[in-house]
Enzyme design. Sequence first.
Site, PDB file in Angstrom:
ATOM      1  N   GLU A  84       4.697  -8.689  -0.505  1.00 11.64           N
ATOM      2  CA  GLU A  84       3.292  -8.491  -0.437  1.00 11.64           C
ATOM      3  C   GLU A  84       2.646  -9.090  -1.530  1.00 11.64           C
ATOM      4  OE1 GLU A  84      -0.233  -5.254   0.733  1.00 11.64           O
ATOM      5  OE2 GLU A  84       1.717  -5.021   1.667  1.00 11.64           O
ATOM      6  N   TRP A 104     -12.513   1.729   6.739  1.00  5.19           N
ATOM      7  CA  TRP A 104     -13.376   0.927   5.583  1.00  5.19           C
ATOM      8  C   TRP A 104     -14.696   0.467   6.122  1.00  5.19           C
ATOM      9  CZ3 TRP A 104      -8.192   0.232   6.661  1.00  5.19           C
ATOM     10  CH2 TRP A 104      -8.010  -1.079   7.458  1.00  5.19           C
ATOM     11  N   ASN A 124      -5.805   3.827  -9.325  1.00  3.00           N
ATOM     12  CA  ASN A 124      -5.365   4.584  -7.929  1.00  3.00           C
ATOM     13  C   ASN A 124      -6.522   4.534  -6.877  1.00  3.00           C
ATOM     14  OD1 ASN A 124      -7.191   7.177  -7.742  1.00  3.00           O
ATOM     15  ND2 ASN A 124      -6.744   7.038  -9.713  1.00  3.00           N
ATOM     16  N   PHE A 153      -6.416   7.540   0.148  1.00  3.94           N
ATOM     17  CA  PHE A 153      -6.003   6.214   0.807  1.00  3.94           C
ATOM     18  C   PHE A 153      -4.470   6.121   1.330  1.00  3.94           C
ATOM     19  CE2 PHE A 153      -6.336   2.106   2.755  1.00  3.94           C
ATOM     20  CZ  PHE A 153      -7.598   2.112   3.536  1.00  3.94           C
ATOM     21  N   GLU A 161      -0.991  -3.929  12.909  1.00  2.00           N
ATOM     22  CA  GLU A 161      -1.653  -2.955  12.633  1.00  2.00           C
ATOM     23  C   GLU A 161      -2.798  -2.697  13.304  1.00  2.00           C
ATOM     24  OE1 GLU A 161      -2.214  -2.604   8.312  1.00  2.00           O
ATOM     25  OE2 GLU A 161      -0.368  -3.486   7.824  1.00  2.00           O
ATOM     26  N   TYR A 162      -2.972  -1.356  13.747  1.00  2.00           N
ATOM     27  CA  TYR A 162      -4.382  -0.939  14.584  1.00  2.00           C
ATOM     28  C   TYR A 162      -4.591   0.437  14.353  1.00  2.00           C
ATOM     29  CZ  TYR A 162      -2.431   0.663  18.859  1.00  2.00           C
ATOM     30  OH  TYR A 162      -1.594   1.288  19.782  1.00  2.00           O
ATOM     31  N   ASP A 217       0.884  -1.360   0.128  1.00  2.00           N
ATOM     32  CA  ASP A 217      -0.005  -0.156  -0.151  1.00  2.00           C
ATOM     33  C   ASP A 217       1.056   1.214   0.005  1.00  2.00           C
ATOM     34  OD1 ASP A 217      -1.744   1.992   0.509  1.00  2.00           O
ATOM     35  OD2 ASP A 217      -2.206   1.330   2.525  1.00  2.00           O
ATOM     36  N   GLU A 241       0.364  -9.602   4.043  1.00  2.00           N
ATOM     37  CA  GLU A 241      -0.743  -9.363   3.441  1.00  2.00           C
ATOM     38  C   GLU A 241      -0.607 -10.389   2.053  1.00  2.00           C
ATOM     39  OE1 GLU A 241      -3.826  -5.859   4.606  1.00  2.00           O
ATOM     40  OE2 GLU A 241      -1.808  -5.567   3.090  1.00  2.00           O
ATOM     41  N   HIS A 264      -6.412   2.991  12.440  1.00  2.00           N
ATOM     42  CA  HIS A 264      -6.144   3.426  11.206  1.00  2.00           C
ATOM     43  C   HIS A 264      -6.324   5.037  11.242  1.00  2.00           C
ATOM     44  CE1 HIS A 264      -6.425   3.707   6.662  1.00  2.00           C
ATOM     45  NE2 HIS A 264      -5.731   2.745   6.897  1.00  2.00           N
TER      46      HIS A 264
END
EC number: 3.2.1.23
Length: 1024
Positions: A417, A1000, A598, A602, A538-539, A202, A462, A541
């Site tokens: 990834e 999201w 794209n 984000f 990850e947390y 990302d 991921e 966001h």
Amino acid sequence: MTMITDSLAVVLQRRDWENPGVTQLNRLAAHPPFASWRNSEEARTNRPSQQLRSLNGEWQFVWFPAPEAVPESWLECDLPVADTVVVPSNWQMHGYDAPIYTNVTYPITVNPPFVPTENPTGYYSLTFNVDESWLQEGQTRIIFDGVNSAFHLWCNGRWVGYGQDSRLPSEFDLSAFLRAGENRLAVMVLRWSDGSYLEDQDMWRMSGIFRDVSLLHKPTTQIRDFHVATRFNDDFSRAVLEAEVQMYGELRDELRVTVSLWQGETQVASGTAPFGGEIIHERGGYADRVTLGLNVENPKLWSAEIPNIYRAVVELHTADGTLIEAEACDVGFREVRIENGLLLLNGKPLLIRGVNRHEHHPLHGQVMDEQTMVQDILLMKQNNFNAVRCSHYPNHPLWYTLCDRYGLYVVDEANIETHGMVPMNRLTDDPRWLPAMSERVTRMVQRDRNHPSVIIWSLGNESGHGANHDALYRWIKSVDPSRPVQYEGGGADTSATDIICPMYARVDEDQLFPAVPKWSIKKWLSLPGETRPLILCEYAHAMGNSLGGFAKYWQAFRQYPRLQGGFVWDWVDQSLIKYDENGNPWSAYGGDFGDTPNDRQFCMNGLVFADRTPHPALTEAKHQQQFFQFRLSGRTIEVTSEYLFRQSDNELLHWTVALDGKPLASSEVPMNVAPQGKQVIELPELPRLESTGQLWLTVHVVQPNATAWSEAGHISAWQQWRLAANLSVTLPSAPHAIPQLTTSETDFCIELDNKRWQFNRQSGFLSQMWIGDEKQLLTPLRDQFTRAPLDNDIGVSEATRIDPNAWVERWKAAGHYQAEAALLQCTADTLADAVLITTAHTWQHQGKTLFISRKTYRIDGSGQMAITVDVEVASDTPHPARIGLTCQLAQVAERVNWLGLGPQENYPDRLTAACFDRWDLPLSDMYTPYVFPSENGLRCGTRELNYGPHQWRGDFQFNISRYSQQQLMETSHRHLLHAEEGTWLNIDGFHMGIGGDDSWSPSVSAEFQLSAGRYHYQLVWCQK
């Protein structure tokens, strides 16, 4: 060495970049960074080595849309159309080709291992001279620390080799290709390769030679690799530094290795041995290796809190002491292990205060310089972070040295990834891709394993869970049993991870995704047979105006020992600078370069803007992660230290008692808290006050002396409590003149002295106010139930794909943004001492009532207008974003003064870091310049607001700026906003939380949603 023809045509025909079995040709084996000192003192003090030469600077560059477009003559001489670019850089930042921002979707058609025929290609060349002594003896290497995504190298027209993996060095032996005098390098860099399928992170997709290029001269007989590790007895009072050294060249009996350990100028230990490893089996051992063990008494342990650094110098020499070469590295004595379900450092359970960090610069793309790296580390330390995850690839080599020295725990992550694959493990379960994955993991470990800051290896991000992950997990555990391995793919708790490491799991809410349910973090710990620690990879966001609910995570981390923290997503907004037609810079995101596909804005999920200016959310993170916790009981403050190793030797506790922001008493107390210890501080008895104001006790932990990462006076922790005050009776004021009410067909007009208020009888709104002859309003005072959508409100919705579950889509579908007022009542009454205006409205959309608002405006003889508001919300409409009032004031004042929570922007679910005080800021500081405009700048818990000639009192939340909610909602980039006439004021009785567990799905916790159905609030508006 692999030999192929030097011909460019043959190289193009081979298409190595579309063969996952070819990840390199002639690349040297991975190893820690080398400098090949010829003086051991220079190695000890880390002076610049005369054997290491930078090739950074101006190179010749030509861009072509495909590799086949370049003429063969390029190998021998520069093309007439060549430009000059700086190396390191991304060629997109020089105007060649376009950067592409996409999160999951691959930027190319998915057909692994093949890539598009139109494959943008950069042709770099450099002419340089080599010291003649380098040609007479030894080996000259060239090191490319990072090239995206694959490249072929020629020297003096002869093909040298091939490399891929954008985030690890590719190193080649140039000795056979160099000549006296001028030499010419030619590098063909391809934007896309089969390696691109393993690099679907990302981030912006960029290309070029974006890390350092250097020449290294080593002797013919040389140190090939060295690895250091530390071992301890049970109480860490004795340690052994184990150093394994491997040589290359002619193995002679006279060769020796000496490893010396230094602490500053003092040699702590030293050992010498000939080559010859221990016997492994009946065939013997490694003749070219040696392992030495140095005993160290009472080592000073390394941690992020106290990053004690030693220096190990490895000397290759002859038996008579003649030095051949020396290498060196920093050493930290520390032990990492998992025991009884806890991740331990030096025997103590860690609480990870972590953040994910992409390598990003708004001007330079993915090029990192030392100044930016240090700036990031200082900001992290100053804001109570102790850990960083290298998301999602190995970082610039210098990053790890800086983390060693300043003190940060590092999760080092392989450059793997495959998020856009369907399924995600399509490649990671395919044995044909195991060699490519293996090189990305094994070479990372071989480069970085000497760094004490690296406490966890990560297999990537991921990419599902495949058999290749299991194989690489076992390899790491075999080669480096001193560190745990984590990997989130496949459900965060597979056999390929020592740590449960979910992303965006919630505190109390299960997310039942097919095949890979995401349990609440509390539940995950108690699953049958589960004994591992849980650390969120990850947390929280942090996209735009976010981080709501962050405090819930930290309450859970402190409550459950096996919940050992996590890594916020993420550190820095990935916006890039573009320039308008007048040369003015502006911040761009996905799609602004014509890039397709794209993912819009984000790419901007940072706690800091791209220029490293903090977001308001960073203060919330700092407060929740602070290393001192406080408890107030009567006049006793109990301070608990969460430091595991550090005595509080540079802290003062400063306390203040203030009434409505006016200090009444204060003092400071030296802190002397042992690691994980407590200190009790007794406050003097304070006089009992009779006041209608609010009495608050505030404590700050201040560092009086500067540190390596903070200036003197740095505040590291704080807490605030509201104290009880005696009730008091407000005496009635002297009688005032009674306001005069005038009624016309269109208006009610109330007049008092030089003030007038006008209510329109057709609309029912306060339509105008005057002070003397000056109008005070540009728009009427109206109800407001909406906000300019946050990123968290929008979720994954976009113009071509609507997410009906997103808050903004629910509000739009229900008509909240299009609701119109219908007047039910507008009356005026003259009371004994005041005039009372009573109004009632329904707010409707397409004939359906969404809200009913009833108000009274009581204007008394003192000129105060007391506003009482009662709102009913329809039971079948989505919970509104806010319940409040809005108007456009005519004045533009320089400053805003308020009594309430501040100074930074705060929201109902992100306000633990805000303090109650009297604040005074410039109007411009009340607006937060998120690159994607949205609702911003709210201040909660407000008792009094002063702006221009106006004052508002009550219990409310407000934001005030030159931008209307409508303009914020309709504008795509902050630089397109224009200051409107006057000032927009929003006063809310109630405001929905902002959420942030992720961006999201709706993530505002139920307690911060406006679900009550009926709301009541009051405020007083007067002129000073």
